[in-house]
Design a protein around this motif. Structure first.
Motif, PDB file in Angstrom:
ATOM      1  N   LEU A   1       3.221  -4.674 -71.021  1.00  0.00           N
ATOM      2  CA  LEU A   1       1.874  -4.743 -70.457  1.00  0.00           C
ATOM      3  C   LEU A   1       1.879  -4.591 -68.936  1.00  0.00           C
ATOM      4  O   LEU A   1       1.178  -3.728 -68.386  1.00  0.00           O
ATOM      5  CB  LEU A   1       1.211  -6.067 -70.846  1.00  0.00           C
ATOM      6  CG  LEU A   1       0.951  -6.279 -72.340  1.00  0.00           C
ATOM      7  CD1 LEU A   1       0.279  -7.626 -72.576  1.00  0.00           C
ATOM      8  CD2 LEU A   1       0.109  -5.151 -72.919  1.00  0.00           C
ATOM      9  N   ALA A   2       2.663  -5.415 -68.254  1.00  0.00           N
ATOM     10  CA  ALA A   2       2.639  -5.404 -66.793  1.00  0.00           C
ATOM     11  C   ALA A   2       3.469  -4.279 -66.195  1.00  0.00           C
ATOM     12  O   ALA A   2       3.033  -3.596 -65.254  1.00  0.00           O
ATOM     13  CB  ALA A   2       3.123  -6.752 -66.256  1.00  0.00           C
ATOM     14  N   ALA A   3       4.679  -4.060 -66.741  1.00  0.00           N
ATOM     15  CA  ALA A   3       5.575  -3.079 -66.134  1.00  0.00           C
ATOM     16  C   ALA A   3       5.263  -1.648 -66.551  1.00  0.00           C
ATOM     17  O   ALA A   3       5.187  -0.751 -65.704  1.00  0.00           O
ATOM     18  CB  ALA A   3       7.022  -3.417 -66.482  1.00  0.00           C
TER      19      ALA A   3
ATOM     20  N   TRP B   1       5.984   6.142 -61.143  1.00  0.00           N
ATOM     21  CA  TRP B   1       5.694   5.156 -62.180  1.00  0.00           C
ATOM     22  C   TRP B   1       6.890   4.235 -62.433  1.00  0.00           C
ATOM     23  O   TRP B   1       6.748   3.007 -62.483  1.00  0.00           O
ATOM     24  CB  TRP B   1       5.310   5.885 -63.470  1.00  0.00           C
ATOM     25  CG  TRP B   1       5.118   4.998 -64.660  1.00  0.00           C
ATOM     26  CD1 TRP B   1       4.348   3.871 -64.723  1.00  0.00           C
ATOM     27  CD2 TRP B   1       5.696   5.144 -65.950  1.00  0.00           C
ATOM     28  NE1 TRP B   1       4.405   3.314 -65.990  1.00  0.00           N
ATOM     29  CE2 TRP B   1       5.237   4.086 -66.755  1.00  0.00           C
ATOM     30  CE3 TRP B   1       6.557   6.091 -66.506  1.00  0.00           C
ATOM     31  CZ2 TRP B   1       5.620   3.942 -68.089  1.00  0.00           C
ATOM     32  CZ3 TRP B   1       6.938   5.959 -67.835  1.00  0.00           C
ATOM     33  CH2 TRP B   1       6.468   4.889 -68.611  1.00  0.00           C
ATOM     34  N   VAL B   2       8.078   4.819 -62.556  1.00  0.00           N
ATOM     35  CA  VAL B   2       9.265   4.010 -62.822  1.00  0.00           C
ATOM     36  C   VAL B   2       9.594   3.115 -61.635  1.00  0.00           C
ATOM     37  O   VAL B   2      10.044   1.969 -61.807  1.00  0.00           O
ATOM     38  CB  VAL B   2      10.457   4.911 -63.185  1.00  0.00           C
ATOM     39  CG1 VAL B   2      11.736   4.088 -63.336  1.00  0.00           C
ATOM     40  CG2 VAL B   2      10.180   5.671 -64.477  1.00  0.00           C
ATOM     41  N   GLY B   3       9.375   3.598 -60.416  1.00  0.00           N
ATOM     42  CA  GLY B   3       9.632   2.759 -59.249  1.00  0.00           C
ATOM     43  C   GLY B   3       8.763   1.512 -59.238  1.00  0.00           C
ATOM     44  O   GLY B   3       9.250   0.400 -58.966  1.00  0.00           O
ATOM     45  N   ASP B   4       7.474   1.659 -59.564  1.00  0.00           N
ATOM     46  CA  ASP B   4       6.588   0.495 -59.659  1.00  0.00           C
ATOM     47  C   ASP B   4       6.992  -0.415 -60.814  1.00  0.00           C
ATOM     48  O   ASP B   4       6.971  -1.653 -60.691  1.00  0.00           O
ATOM     49  CB  ASP B   4       5.140   0.949 -59.846  1.00  0.00           C
ATOM     50  CG  ASP B   4       4.533   1.484 -58.561  1.00  0.00           C
ATOM     51  OD1 ASP B   4       5.196   1.370 -57.509  1.00  0.00           O
ATOM     52  OD2 ASP B   4       3.420   2.026 -58.596  1.00  0.00           O
ATOM     53  N   ALA B   5       7.335   0.192 -61.950  1.00  0.00           N
ATOM     54  CA  ALA B   5       7.728  -0.609 -63.119  1.00  0.00           C
ATOM     55  C   ALA B   5       8.999  -1.403 -62.847  1.00  0.00           C
ATOM     56  O   ALA B   5       9.127  -2.560 -63.262  1.00  0.00           O
ATOM     57  CB  ALA B   5       7.918   0.306 -64.332  1.00  0.00           C
ATOM     58  N   MET B   6       9.949  -0.796 -62.125  1.00  0.00           N
ATOM     59  CA  MET B   6      11.183  -1.511 -61.807  1.00  0.00           C
ATOM     60  C   MET B   6      10.914  -2.701 -60.893  1.00  0.00           C
ATOM     61  O   MET B   6      11.585  -3.733 -60.986  1.00  0.00           O
ATOM     62  CB  MET B   6      12.172  -0.555 -61.141  1.00  0.00           C
ATOM     63  CG  MET B   6      12.791   0.454 -62.094  1.00  0.00           C
ATOM     64  SD  MET B   6      13.606  -0.318 -63.499  1.00  0.00           S
ATOM     65  CE  MET B   6      14.739  -1.404 -62.664  1.00  0.00           C
ATOM     66  N   GLY B   7       9.946  -2.564 -59.999  1.00  0.00           N
ATOM     67  CA  GLY B   7       9.592  -3.712 -59.165  1.00  0.00           C
ATOM     68  C   GLY B   7       9.113  -4.887 -59.984  1.00  0.00           C
ATOM     69  O   GLY B   7       9.429  -6.050 -59.687  1.00  0.00           O
ATOM     70  N   VAL B   8       8.354  -4.605 -61.056  1.00  0.00           N
ATOM     71  CA  VAL B   8       7.879  -5.676 -61.937  1.00  0.00           C
ATOM     72  C   VAL B   8       9.016  -6.236 -62.780  1.00  0.00           C
ATOM     73  O   VAL B   8       9.141  -7.457 -62.950  1.00  0.00           O
ATOM     74  CB  VAL B   8       6.744  -5.145 -62.840  1.00  0.00           C
ATOM     75  CG1 VAL B   8       6.331  -6.195 -63.870  1.00  0.00           C
ATOM     76  CG2 VAL B   8       5.541  -4.749 -62.001  1.00  0.00           C
ATOM     77  N   LEU B   9       9.865  -5.373 -63.308  1.00  0.00           N
ATOM     78  CA  LEU B   9      10.923  -5.811 -64.217  1.00  0.00           C
ATOM     79  C   LEU B   9      11.976  -6.663 -63.528  1.00  0.00           C
ATOM     80  O   LEU B   9      12.523  -7.589 -64.132  1.00  0.00           O
ATOM     81  CB  LEU B   9      11.592  -4.601 -64.869  1.00  0.00           C
ATOM     82  CG  LEU B   9      10.773  -3.833 -65.903  1.00  0.00           C
ATOM     83  CD1 LEU B   9      11.552  -2.631 -66.411  1.00  0.00           C
ATOM     84  CD2 LEU B   9      10.394  -4.741 -67.059  1.00  0.00           C
ATOM     85  N   ILE B  10      12.285  -6.355 -62.275  1.00  0.00           N
ATOM     86  CA  ILE B  10      13.368  -7.063 -61.589  1.00  0.00           C
ATOM     87  C   ILE B  10      12.852  -8.149 -60.654  1.00  0.00           C
ATOM     88  O   ILE B  10      13.346  -9.289 -60.665  1.00  0.00           O
ATOM     89  CB  ILE B  10      14.238  -6.058 -60.808  1.00  0.00           C
ATOM     90  CG1 ILE B  10      14.997  -5.148 -61.784  1.00  0.00           C
ATOM     91  CG2 ILE B  10      15.230  -6.781 -59.912  1.00  0.00           C
ATOM     92  CD1 ILE B  10      15.921  -4.153 -61.114  1.00  0.00           C
ATOM     93  N   VAL B  11      11.854  -7.834 -59.848  1.00  0.00           N
ATOM     94  CA  VAL B  11      11.429  -8.769 -58.803  1.00  0.00           C
ATOM     95  C   VAL B  11      10.547  -9.883 -59.353  1.00  0.00           C
ATOM     96  O   VAL B  11      10.733 -11.063 -59.017  1.00  0.00           O
ATOM     97  CB  VAL B  11      10.697  -8.006 -57.679  1.00  0.00           C
ATOM     98  CG1 VAL B  11      10.196  -8.966 -56.613  1.00  0.00           C
ATOM     99  CG2 VAL B  11      11.619  -6.968 -57.063  1.00  0.00           C
TER     100      VAL B  11
END
Length: 343
Positions: free
Chosen positions: A128-130, A164-174
């Motif tokens: 949902l978020a990432a 898109w993946v750069g934003d998603a990675m920020g959610v997944l890791i940070v």
């Protein structure tokens, strides 16, 4: 009494302004860190890991929906640090603010818990978020590049996945890491510190070898993630994932090690595949382990309470207050039989 009320009214706007500026500063700082390592795809600079989106979502989950002005202000500060302010900046601010806000609203809708103690919480954060909410910022951001002439129309679908993946990675890791650190109450026991030091040393040795070697050895990171998740759950696995992601990003942007002699598109695809699979493994595995341990503790606690009740009944003593008794059990069984027979 009137003076006290006036002071309280003044404190609320002052606290709101302070909170807004703090969130904006956190977003701006994370954005500047992300911009230190960017890749150029079709003439557009994209970041493999955009930590600001993760910071924004964590602030929303901890402080509530009313921190969105701070997120918008932080986006504006980042854009102003890169180029002169233009009319298209409004769209960028809207897209980068709407993405974490929509992610927050969807997580609230499904009953998300910030302790990430259930597998469903990890899955909600991923899907949902990432993966879903960040579609907004990627689509608006790349679309504005095309509309303003900074990107050719045929380059939209080459830049859009990277954004898109750069934003998603920020959610997944940070985001998971910040949530766990904000809820930390006390440091681990001394015995855990010894294992933590051993895991840290192993990470500092294996991660550089895996990323800097010209031979593809990135798979060596996964045993570290499993060890960290089994021993330290989310905080250990996400710290390990963050370290590996940063090292891989530095290596990829320098075109050395496992990313040597590759085109920009190939580097981005390989880096995104590694970061994404690693973050998913760390997040979902640690959430599953935490859920199983919480379930086991609940079962152990129930067994202890039942053993205490049986001990009191065997000794002929009154059971503890609130505990079920044999009379209650017989009455409940008789009531069930009466309910089954009907009137």
């Amino acid at each position: 009494m009137a003076s006290v009320v006036d002071v309280q009214r003044l404190r609320r706007p002052a606290a709101f302004v302070l909170q807004t500026l703090t969130v904006a500063a956190a977003y701006f700082g994370a954005g500047r860190l992300g911009l230190l390592r960017g890749l150029t795809v079709e003439g557009a600079v994209v970041t493999p890991l955009w930590p600001s989106t993760g910071v924004a979502l964590a602030c929303l989950l901890v402080f509530g929906i009313w921190v969105w002005p701070g997120i918008a202000l932080g986006v504006l500060f980042v854009v102003m640090s890169l180029s002169p302010v233009q009319f298209a900046v409004i769209g960028t601010v809207f897209g980068n603010t709407a993405a974490p806000v929509c992610g927050y609203l969807m997580l609230r809708r499904v009953g998300f818990r910030t302790d990430l103690g259930r597998l469903r919480d990890g899955l909600a954060l991923v899907f949902l978020a990432a993966l879903t909410a960040t579609l907004i910022s990627a689509t608006i951001g790349v679309g504005l590049l095309v509309l303003t002439g900074q990107l050719a129309a045929d380059g939209f679908w080459r830049v859009w996945p990277a954004w898109w993946v750069g934003d998603a990675m920020g959610v997944l890791i940070v985001t998971p890491l910040l949530l766990v650190l904000m809820e930390a109450r006390r440091p681990p026991r001394l015995t855990r510190w010894k294992e933590a030091v051993a895991l840290t040393v192993a990470t500092c040795v294996i991660v550089p070898v895996a990323t800097l070697s010209s031979v593809s050895l990135l798979f060596l990171v996964y045993p570290l993630l499993i060890w960290a998740a089994l021993s330290f759950q989310l905080v250990g696995s996400m710290l390990c994932a963050l370290d590996a992601s940063v090292m891989a990003t530095v290596t990829a942007t320098d075109r050395t090690g496992a990313f040597e002699n590759m085109s920009s598109m190939t580097v981005m695809l390989k880096l995104q595949a590694f970061n994404g699979s690693m973050a998913l493994t760390a997040l979902l595995l640690s959430a599953l382990i935490t859920e199983q341990r919480n379930t086991r503790r609940s079962v152990e606690q129930a067994c202890l309470e039942l053993a205490e009740v049986l001990e009191h009944l065997t000794a002929g003593e009154a059971p503890p207050p609130g505990a079920p008794t044999a009379v209650d059990g017989e009455h409940s069984a008789g009531q069930r039989r009466a309910d089954l027979r009907g009137p």
